[in-house]
Design a protein around this motif. Structure first.
Motif, PDB file in Angstrom:
ATOM      1  N   ALA A  25     -11.731   3.316  -8.274  1.00  0.00           N
ATOM      2  CA  ALA A  25     -10.794   4.146  -9.036  1.00  0.00           C
ATOM      3  C   ALA A  25     -10.027   5.082  -8.105  1.00  0.00           C
ATOM      4  O   ALA A  25      -8.814   5.305  -8.294  1.00  0.00           O
ATOM      5  CB  ALA A  25     -11.546   4.949 -10.098  1.00  0.00           C
ATOM      6  N   ASP A  26     -10.715   5.617  -7.085  1.00  0.00           N
ATOM      7  CA  ASP A  26     -10.039   6.488  -6.110  1.00  0.00           C
ATOM      8  C   ASP A  26      -8.973   5.706  -5.347  1.00  0.00           C
ATOM      9  O   ASP A  26      -7.892   6.243  -5.054  1.00  0.00           O
ATOM     10  CB  ASP A  26     -11.050   7.066  -5.122  1.00  0.00           C
ATOM     11  CG  ASP A  26     -12.052   7.994  -5.800  1.00  0.00           C
ATOM     12  OD1 ASP A  26     -11.694   8.582  -6.840  1.00  0.00           O
ATOM     13  OD2 ASP A  26     -13.188   8.101  -5.293  1.00  0.00           O
ATOM     14  N   ALA A  27      -9.289   4.453  -5.017  1.00  0.00           N
ATOM     15  CA  ALA A  27      -8.325   3.622  -4.296  1.00  0.00           C
ATOM     16  C   ALA A  27      -7.094   3.362  -5.144  1.00  0.00           C
ATOM     17  O   ALA A  27      -5.957   3.364  -4.644  1.00  0.00           O
ATOM     18  CB  ALA A  27      -8.985   2.303  -3.898  1.00  0.00           C
ATOM     19  N   LEU A  28      -7.284   3.166  -6.441  1.00  0.00           N
ATOM     20  CA  LEU A  28      -6.144   2.978  -7.341  1.00  0.00           C
ATOM     21  C   LEU A  28      -5.272   4.231  -7.394  1.00  0.00           C
ATOM     22  O   LEU A  28      -4.033   4.144  -7.394  1.00  0.00           O
ATOM     23  CB  LEU A  28      -6.636   2.625  -8.744  1.00  0.00           C
ATOM     24  CG  LEU A  28      -7.239   1.227  -8.953  1.00  0.00           C
ATOM     25  CD1 LEU A  28      -7.742   1.094 -10.383  1.00  0.00           C
ATOM     26  CD2 LEU A  28      -6.208   0.149  -8.655  1.00  0.00           C
ATOM     27  N   ASP A  29      -5.894   5.398  -7.425  1.00  0.00           N
ATOM     28  CA  ASP A  29      -5.147   6.649  -7.442  1.00  0.00           C
ATOM     29  C   ASP A  29      -4.343   6.825  -6.153  1.00  0.00           C
ATOM     30  O   ASP A  29      -3.198   7.280  -6.177  1.00  0.00           O
ATOM     31  CB  ASP A  29      -6.096   7.839  -7.626  1.00  0.00           C
ATOM     32  CG  ASP A  29      -6.741   7.849  -9.004  1.00  0.00           C
ATOM     33  OD1 ASP A  29      -6.170   7.234  -9.933  1.00  0.00           O
ATOM     34  OD2 ASP A  29      -7.822   8.461  -9.143  1.00  0.00           O
ATOM     35  N   PHE A  30      -4.946   6.431  -5.030  1.00  0.00           N
ATOM     36  CA  PHE A  30      -4.258   6.533  -3.736  1.00  0.00           C
ATOM     37  C   PHE A  30      -2.995   5.682  -3.737  1.00  0.00           C
ATOM     38  O   PHE A  30      -1.924   6.126  -3.290  1.00  0.00           O
ATOM     39  CB  PHE A  30      -5.201   6.102  -2.615  1.00  0.00           C
ATOM     40  CG  PHE A  30      -4.538   5.942  -1.281  1.00  0.00           C
ATOM     41  CD1 PHE A  30      -4.297   7.051  -0.473  1.00  0.00           C
ATOM     42  CD2 PHE A  30      -4.149   4.681  -0.825  1.00  0.00           C
ATOM     43  CE1 PHE A  30      -3.665   6.889   0.760  1.00  0.00           C
ATOM     44  CE2 PHE A  30      -3.530   4.522   0.407  1.00  0.00           C
ATOM     45  CZ  PHE A  30      -3.286   5.636   1.206  1.00  0.00           C
ATOM     46  N   VAL A  31      -3.097   4.460  -4.246  1.00  0.00           N
ATOM     47  CA  VAL A  31      -1.959   3.537  -4.249  1.00  0.00           C
ATOM     48  C   VAL A  31      -0.858   4.037  -5.172  1.00  0.00           C
ATOM     49  O   VAL A  31       0.347   3.900  -4.878  1.00  0.00           O
ATOM     50  CB  VAL A  31      -2.425   2.122  -4.663  1.00  0.00           C
ATOM     51  CG1 VAL A  31      -1.230   1.202  -4.908  1.00  0.00           C
ATOM     52  CG2 VAL A  31      -3.343   1.547  -3.605  1.00  0.00           C
ATOM     53  N   SER A  32      -1.228   4.648  -6.279  1.00  0.00           N
ATOM     54  CA  SER A  32      -0.230   5.066  -7.276  1.00  0.00           C
ATOM     55  C   SER A  32       0.598   6.259  -6.827  1.00  0.00           C
ATOM     56  O   SER A  32       1.642   6.553  -7.422  1.00  0.00           O
ATOM     57  CB  SER A  32      -0.933   5.397  -8.594  1.00  0.00           C
ATOM     58  OG  SER A  32      -1.798   6.515  -8.431  1.00  0.00           O
ATOM     59  N   ASP A  33       0.177   6.935  -5.755  1.00  0.00           N
ATOM     60  CA  ASP A  33       0.879   8.147  -5.325  1.00  0.00           C
ATOM     61  C   ASP A  33       2.136   7.852  -4.517  1.00  0.00           C
ATOM     62  O   ASP A  33       2.990   8.733  -4.363  1.00  0.00           O
ATOM     63  CB  ASP A  33      -0.062   9.032  -4.491  1.00  0.00           C
ATOM     64  CG  ASP A  33      -1.135   9.683  -5.344  1.00  0.00           C
ATOM     65  OD1 ASP A  33      -0.935   9.739  -6.580  1.00  0.00           O
ATOM     66  OD2 ASP A  33      -2.166  10.108  -4.799  1.00  0.00           O
ATOM     67  N   ALA A  34       2.261   6.641  -3.936  1.00  0.00           N
ATOM     68  CA  ALA A  34       3.444   6.323  -3.121  1.00  0.00           C
ATOM     69  C   ALA A  34       3.661   4.814  -3.135  1.00  0.00           C
ATOM     70  O   ALA A  34       2.694   4.040  -3.178  1.00  0.00           O
ATOM     71  CB  ALA A  34       3.276   6.830  -1.689  1.00  0.00           C
ATOM     72  N   PRO A  35       4.941   4.367  -3.059  1.00  0.00           N
ATOM     73  CA  PRO A  35       5.215   2.925  -3.156  1.00  0.00           C
ATOM     74  C   PRO A  35       4.827   2.132  -1.919  1.00  0.00           C
ATOM     75  O   PRO A  35       4.699   0.911  -1.992  1.00  0.00           O
ATOM     76  CB  PRO A  35       6.734   2.887  -3.371  1.00  0.00           C
ATOM     77  CG  PRO A  35       7.249   4.166  -2.777  1.00  0.00           C
ATOM     78  CD  PRO A  35       6.173   5.178  -3.027  1.00  0.00           C
ATOM     79  N   ASP A  36       4.654   2.793  -0.775  1.00  0.00           N
ATOM     80  CA  ASP A  36       4.341   2.054   0.455  1.00  0.00           C
ATOM     81  C   ASP A  36       2.851   2.072   0.768  1.00  0.00           C
ATOM     82  O   ASP A  36       2.439   1.861   1.901  1.00  0.00           O
ATOM     83  CB  ASP A  36       5.120   2.635   1.640  1.00  0.00           C
ATOM     84  CG  ASP A  36       4.716   4.077   1.963  1.00  0.00           C
ATOM     85  OD1 ASP A  36       4.125   4.739   1.068  1.00  0.00           O
ATOM     86  OD2 ASP A  36       4.990   4.530   3.088  1.00  0.00           O
ATOM     87  N   ARG A  37       2.045   2.310  -0.242  1.00  0.00           N
ATOM     88  CA  ARG A  37       0.598   2.377  -0.031  1.00  0.00           C
ATOM     89  C   ARG A  37      -0.119   1.125  -0.552  1.00  0.00           C
ATOM     90  O   ARG A  37       0.367   0.463  -1.476  1.00  0.00           O
ATOM     91  CB  ARG A  37       0.019   3.613  -0.717  1.00  0.00           C
ATOM     92  CG  ARG A  37       0.406   4.918  -0.045  1.00  0.00           C
ATOM     93  CD  ARG A  37      -0.279   6.101  -0.696  1.00  0.00           C
ATOM     94  NE  ARG A  37      -0.025   7.339   0.026  1.00  0.00           N
ATOM     95  CZ  ARG A  37      -0.553   8.515  -0.311  1.00  0.00           C
ATOM     96  NH1 ARG A  37      -1.363   8.594  -1.375  1.00  0.00           N
ATOM     97  NH2 ARG A  37      -0.293   9.597   0.412  1.00  0.00           N
ATOM     98  N   MET A  38      -1.262   0.852   0.068  1.00  0.00           N
ATOM     99  CA  MET A  38      -2.082  -0.295  -0.337  1.00  0.00           C
ATOM    100  C   MET A  38      -3.540   0.025  -0.020  1.00  0.00           C
ATOM    101  O   MET A  38      -3.833   0.799   0.904  1.00  0.00           O
ATOM    102  CB  MET A  38      -1.638  -1.569   0.405  1.00  0.00           C
ATOM    103  CG  MET A  38      -2.436  -2.808   0.014  1.00  0.00           C
ATOM    104  SD  MET A  38      -1.826  -4.310   0.840  1.00  0.00           S
ATOM    105  CE  MET A  38      -2.439  -4.044   2.503  1.00  0.00           C
ATOM    106  N   ALA A  39      -4.432  -0.573  -0.778  1.00  0.00           N
ATOM    107  CA  ALA A  39      -5.864  -0.402  -0.539  1.00  0.00           C
ATOM    108  C   ALA A  39      -6.510  -1.774  -0.387  1.00  0.00           C
ATOM    109  O   ALA A  39      -6.248  -2.688  -1.175  1.00  0.00           O
ATOM    110  CB  ALA A  39      -6.517   0.371  -1.680  1.00  0.00           C
ATOM    111  N   MET A  40      -7.344  -1.914   0.650  1.00  0.00           N
ATOM    112  CA  MET A  40      -8.109  -3.147   0.873  1.00  0.00           C
ATOM    113  C   MET A  40      -9.591  -2.832   0.723  1.00  0.00           C
ATOM    114  O   MET A  40     -10.082  -1.863   1.313  1.00  0.00           O
ATOM    115  CB  MET A  40      -7.866  -3.712   2.275  1.00  0.00           C
ATOM    116  CG  MET A  40      -6.480  -4.264   2.518  1.00  0.00           C
ATOM    117  SD  MET A  40      -6.413  -5.156   4.110  1.00  0.00           S
ATOM    118  CE  MET A  40      -6.886  -3.862   5.258  1.00  0.00           C
TER     119      MET A  40
END
Length: 344
Positions: A25-40
């Protein structure tokens, strides 16, 4: 000791380690904050609890979640909402026991996120999780060759780039497997013509491995074909399209190679059956010949062993030598007859 998920957070194509305790869930929040973000996320030893946590965060469809929990599936591709599930199988050839060791991977993709679950607790190269540090799974994302993709920031191309790189690493692993199968097939050919009686079982066992391999590469081809079909719909970058086309070409060669192996082993089995039948026929000729040779003396002995009073030679002084001579003459005559007929 159970390994938890290994998470990397990517911003502008540059990866960084996730803080300790980072959840899906934290990784999803990280990605949603900026368009150039990704989580692996890599799951070396996924547990039901870890899978349930991922399913809750990603709101996975119950059927998709059940597939991940059950595992033991052939390669396939499924979509549910904005989540893509790929079931992939890597392969290693264990030459000492002439068996293929398959490992199953589940890859989940959603916008800005990708998760790789190692269902058999092994990496693509077949090594155990415990033999490597936390950076090992991410080494397969890098490319050291001269391809266009190697000159591109792979992580900047999004989750699909990670998926394609995982597929490429798996498909590359098929080549040494097929090479090992071909070497054993050549050994079997020599073994067949040497008359080794144990070769039939070896043919059957290797044929089963080839069939399993054919099912895997054929299913992987269907997965790659489905991914290529979504190029336009999901706006896949041109670099990745070219990359996956190259992977598809490799898979097509592997499929053709595996089918040739299957057909070759079928032909070898047919030749072996013919040779076995010929050897059995030769053995039957020899057995029949010796049976005839031994039958003639037995017939003479049986006739003169009846002890009738009116047998002309019964009281003849030369009757016994004559009977022995007849036995010997008939036996020797039959031997040379069968010898000339190539029965002996």
């Amino acid at each position: 000791m159970t390994h938890g998920p290994i998470i990397r957070l990517i911003s502008g194509g540059q990866p960084s380690k996730a803080p300790a305790g980072t959840t899906p869930a934290d990784a999803l929040d990280f990605v949603s904050d900026a368009p150039d973000r990704m989580a692996m996320s890599f799951y070396p030893e996924p547990t039901p609890e870890q899978i349930a946590e991922l399913g809750t965060a990603w709101q996975l469809h119950p059927v998709m979640l059940e597939d991940i929990l059950i595992a033991n599936q052939r390669p396939k591709l499924e979509r549910a909402g904005d989540v893509l599930l790929l079931v992939l199988r890597s392969a290693r050839y264990l030459d000492d026991i002439e068996e293929i060791d398959f490992d199953e991977f589940h890859v989940l993709v959603r916008p800005g996120n990708v998760a790789v679950l190692c269902q058999d607790n092994e990496w693509i190269d077949g090594t155990r999780v415990s033999d490597h540090d936390a950076e090992h799974p991410f080494s397969l994302i890098r490319r050291d060759d001269d391809s266009v993709l190697a000159q591109t920031n792979l992580l900047a191309l999004g989750p699909e780039a990670v998926v394609y790189r995982v597929i490429d690493a798996i498909v590359d692993g098929y080549e040494p497997v097929l090479r090992g199968l071909e070497i054993d097939q050549e050994q079997i050919e020599r073994q067949v013509f040497s008359g080794d009686a144990a070769v039939t079982e070896r043919i059957y066992r290797l044929s089963q491995e080839v069939i399993d391999m054919l099912q895997t590469v054929s299913s992987m081809t269907e997965v790659v074909t489905a991914l290529r079909g979504g190029f336009g719909k999901y706006d896949i970058p041109a670099e990745l399209q070219k990359y996956l086309d190259d992977v598809a070409d490799h898979l097509a060669r592997h499929v053709a190679q595996t089918r040739e192996l299957k057909e070759s082993l079928t032909q070898i089995l047919s030749v072996n059956s013919t040779l076995v039948a010929q050897r059995q026929n030769e053995d039957m000729k020899k057995i029949s010949g010796w049976a005839a040779i031994l039958f003639a003396p037995t017939l003479v002995g049986a006739i003169y062993g009846m002890n009738f009073d009116d047998m002309p030679e019964l009281h003849w002084a030369f009757g016994y030598p004559m009977a022995l001579g007849m036995m010997l003459a008939v036996g020797v005559g039959l031997y040379f007859f069968f010898k000339r007929a190539n029965w002996m």
